[in-house]
Scaffold this motif. Structure first.
Motif, PDB file in Angstrom:
ATOM      1  N   ALA A   1      37.098  54.299  56.440  1.00  0.00           N
ATOM      2  CA  ALA A   1      37.652  53.474  57.520  1.00  0.00           C
ATOM      3  C   ALA A   1      38.617  52.430  56.956  1.00  0.00           C
TER       4      ALA A   1
ATOM      5  N   LYS B   1      30.781  46.853  65.919  1.00  0.00           N
ATOM      6  CA  LYS B   1      31.939  47.746  66.003  1.00  0.00           C
ATOM      7  C   LYS B   1      32.423  47.886  67.436  1.00  0.00           C
ATOM      8  N   ARG B   2      31.488  47.999  68.382  1.00  0.00           N
ATOM      9  CA  ARG B   2      31.896  48.091  69.792  1.00  0.00           C
ATOM     10  C   ARG B   2      32.590  46.821  70.245  1.00  0.00           C
TER      11      ARG B   2
ATOM     12  N   ILE C   1      34.133  44.309  58.540  1.00  0.00           N
ATOM     13  CA  ILE C   1      32.958  44.977  59.111  1.00  0.00           C
ATOM     14  C   ILE C   1      32.480  46.091  58.194  1.00  0.00           C
ATOM     15  N   ALA C   2      33.423  46.831  57.589  1.00  0.00           N
ATOM     16  CA  ALA C   2      33.041  47.915  56.681  1.00  0.00           C
ATOM     17  C   ALA C   2      32.315  47.369  55.456  1.00  0.00           C
TER      18      ALA C   2
ATOM     19  N   ARG D   1      34.207  44.735  68.348  1.00  0.00           N
ATOM     20  CA  ARG D   1      35.504  44.676  67.685  1.00  0.00           C
ATOM     21  C   ARG D   1      36.508  45.583  68.379  1.00  0.00           C
ATOM     22  N   THR D   2      36.068  46.786  68.793  1.00  0.00           N
ATOM     23  CA  THR D   2      36.953  47.708  69.498  1.00  0.00           C
ATOM     24  C   THR D   2      37.414  47.120  70.824  1.00  0.00           C
TER      25      THR D   2
ATOM     26  N   GLU E   1      28.932  46.462  56.526  1.00  0.00           N
ATOM     27  CA  GLU E   1      28.125  47.674  56.701  1.00  0.00           C
ATOM     28  C   GLU E   1      27.613  48.186  55.365  1.00  0.00           C
TER      29      GLU E   1
ATOM     30  N   PRO F   1      32.420  54.010  55.969  1.00  0.00           N
ATOM     31  CA  PRO F   1      33.109  52.720  55.958  1.00  0.00           C
ATOM     32  C   PRO F   1      34.228  52.633  54.924  1.00  0.00           C
TER      33      PRO F   1
ATOM     34  N   VAL G   1      38.466  45.288  60.458  1.00  0.00           N
ATOM     35  CA  VAL G   1      37.793  46.553  60.138  1.00  0.00           C
ATOM     36  C   VAL G   1      37.273  46.519  58.707  1.00  0.00           C
TER      37      VAL G   1
ATOM     38  N   VAL H   1      25.298  46.993  63.269  1.00  0.00           N
ATOM     39  CA  VAL H   1      26.674  47.350  62.909  1.00  0.00           C
ATOM     40  C   VAL H   1      27.363  48.050  64.075  1.00  0.00           C
TER      41      VAL H   1
END
Length: 284
Positions: free
Chosen positions: A230, A80-81, A265-266, A83-84, A269, A227, A262, A76
């Motif tokens: 988020a 996230k990295r 992904i949450a 995606r950022t 997660e 999450p 986001v 995860v």
């Protein structure tokens, strides 16, 4: 508590290097030649020391021990990295292709606004998320979750206190105006309050970044709380954000695409918390 993955323990803190350590790497002759420049940079050096001290205090109050309650999932974290990085690249490409200098300024201003508004959105959203998660949990887990909620509320009080501290110092600075008090005492007292205001502002900024990262210790209440928060934050920002530059389809894709990714992904997660670590919204 559910099993965790990762190192656990207290969050690792990487302090900024001290000035003595930075300057100690330079030869004596170079220091002698640079001494006039260092004198001119004395205000910058002073700001660095204030920022370093404020950052250390913010870590002690808001980040120390935060890693012990966090379920660390490398998969995860890696997504996230990515995606950022993709979000930053898309924003930069949009500004370069369709934006102007004013758009760049507004983008930077929005970033600062997001940093400063995130804690206050958490103030509104976190209690609701906590209560829902506690209500969904099994009765056997609720006492521990309520105890963690009280710790989060203490962090909330500390954060509000950092803002009130700035207000008190600003009032003290205005009252200690040398034109009112007169003499050197008023001058030194005014300078002391000014230094305190600068330090407190640094403290507030670092505290804002810390609580935006931990959600006032949301993971201690429930590993799924970060999450969920988020998702709340990204859609709250999207509801108040300006439409990006460029053609209308691209602008709306950027506006909605960020919160949508986001959210995806949450949700993933939360699914991995359930399948890999046994963390459920209801039950053990």
């Amino acid at each position: 508590m559910p099993p965790t993955s990762g190192t656990g323990g207290t969050a690792h803190f990487r302090d900024w290097p001290s000035l003595r350590r930075l300057l100690g790497r330079l030869p004596g002759g170079v220091l002698f030649l640079l001494s006039p420049v260092l004198l001119l940079l004395a205000p910058v050096v002073g700001l660095y020391r204030l920022a370093r001290s404020a950052r250390r205090v913010a870590w002690r109050l808001f980040l120390r021990g935060a890693g012990s309650a966090t379920v660390h999932d490398p998969g995860v974290a890696r997504v996230k990295r990515l995606r950022t990085c993709a979000a930053i690249a898309a924003s930069v490409a949009d500004v370069v292709a369709f934006g102007s200098v004013q758009d760049i300024r507004e983008s930077l201003s929005d970033r600062w606004g997001a940093l400063l508004s995130t804690p206050w959105l958490l103030v509104v959203g976190a209690p609701v998320v906590f209560m829902v998660l506690v209500w969904c949990a099994s009765p056997s887990r609720r006492p521990a979750m309520w105890a963690a909620t009280r710790a989060s509320l203490r962090q909330l009080g500390l954060f509000v206190g950092t803002l009130l501290f700035i207000v008190v110092l600003v009032v003290g600075w205005s009252v200690s105006d040398p034109s009112r008090l007169g003499g050197s005492v008023g001058t030194w007292l005014s300078m002391a309050f000014l230094v305190g205001v600068v330090w407190a502002v640094f403290m507030f900024l670092f505290a804002s970044a810390a609580v935006a990262r931990t959600g006032f210790g949301a993971a201690a209440v429930h590993p799924a709380a970060p999450p969920v928060l988020a998702i709340f934050l990204v859609w709250a920002f999207a509801a108040t954000a300006k439409l990006p530059s460029g053609p209308t389809p691209i602008a709306y894709a950027l506006l909605v695409g960020g919160p949508a990714t986001v959210t995806a992904i949450a949700c993933w997660e939360i699914h991995r918390l359930r399948t890999r670590f046994g963390v459920r919204l209801r039950g053990g």
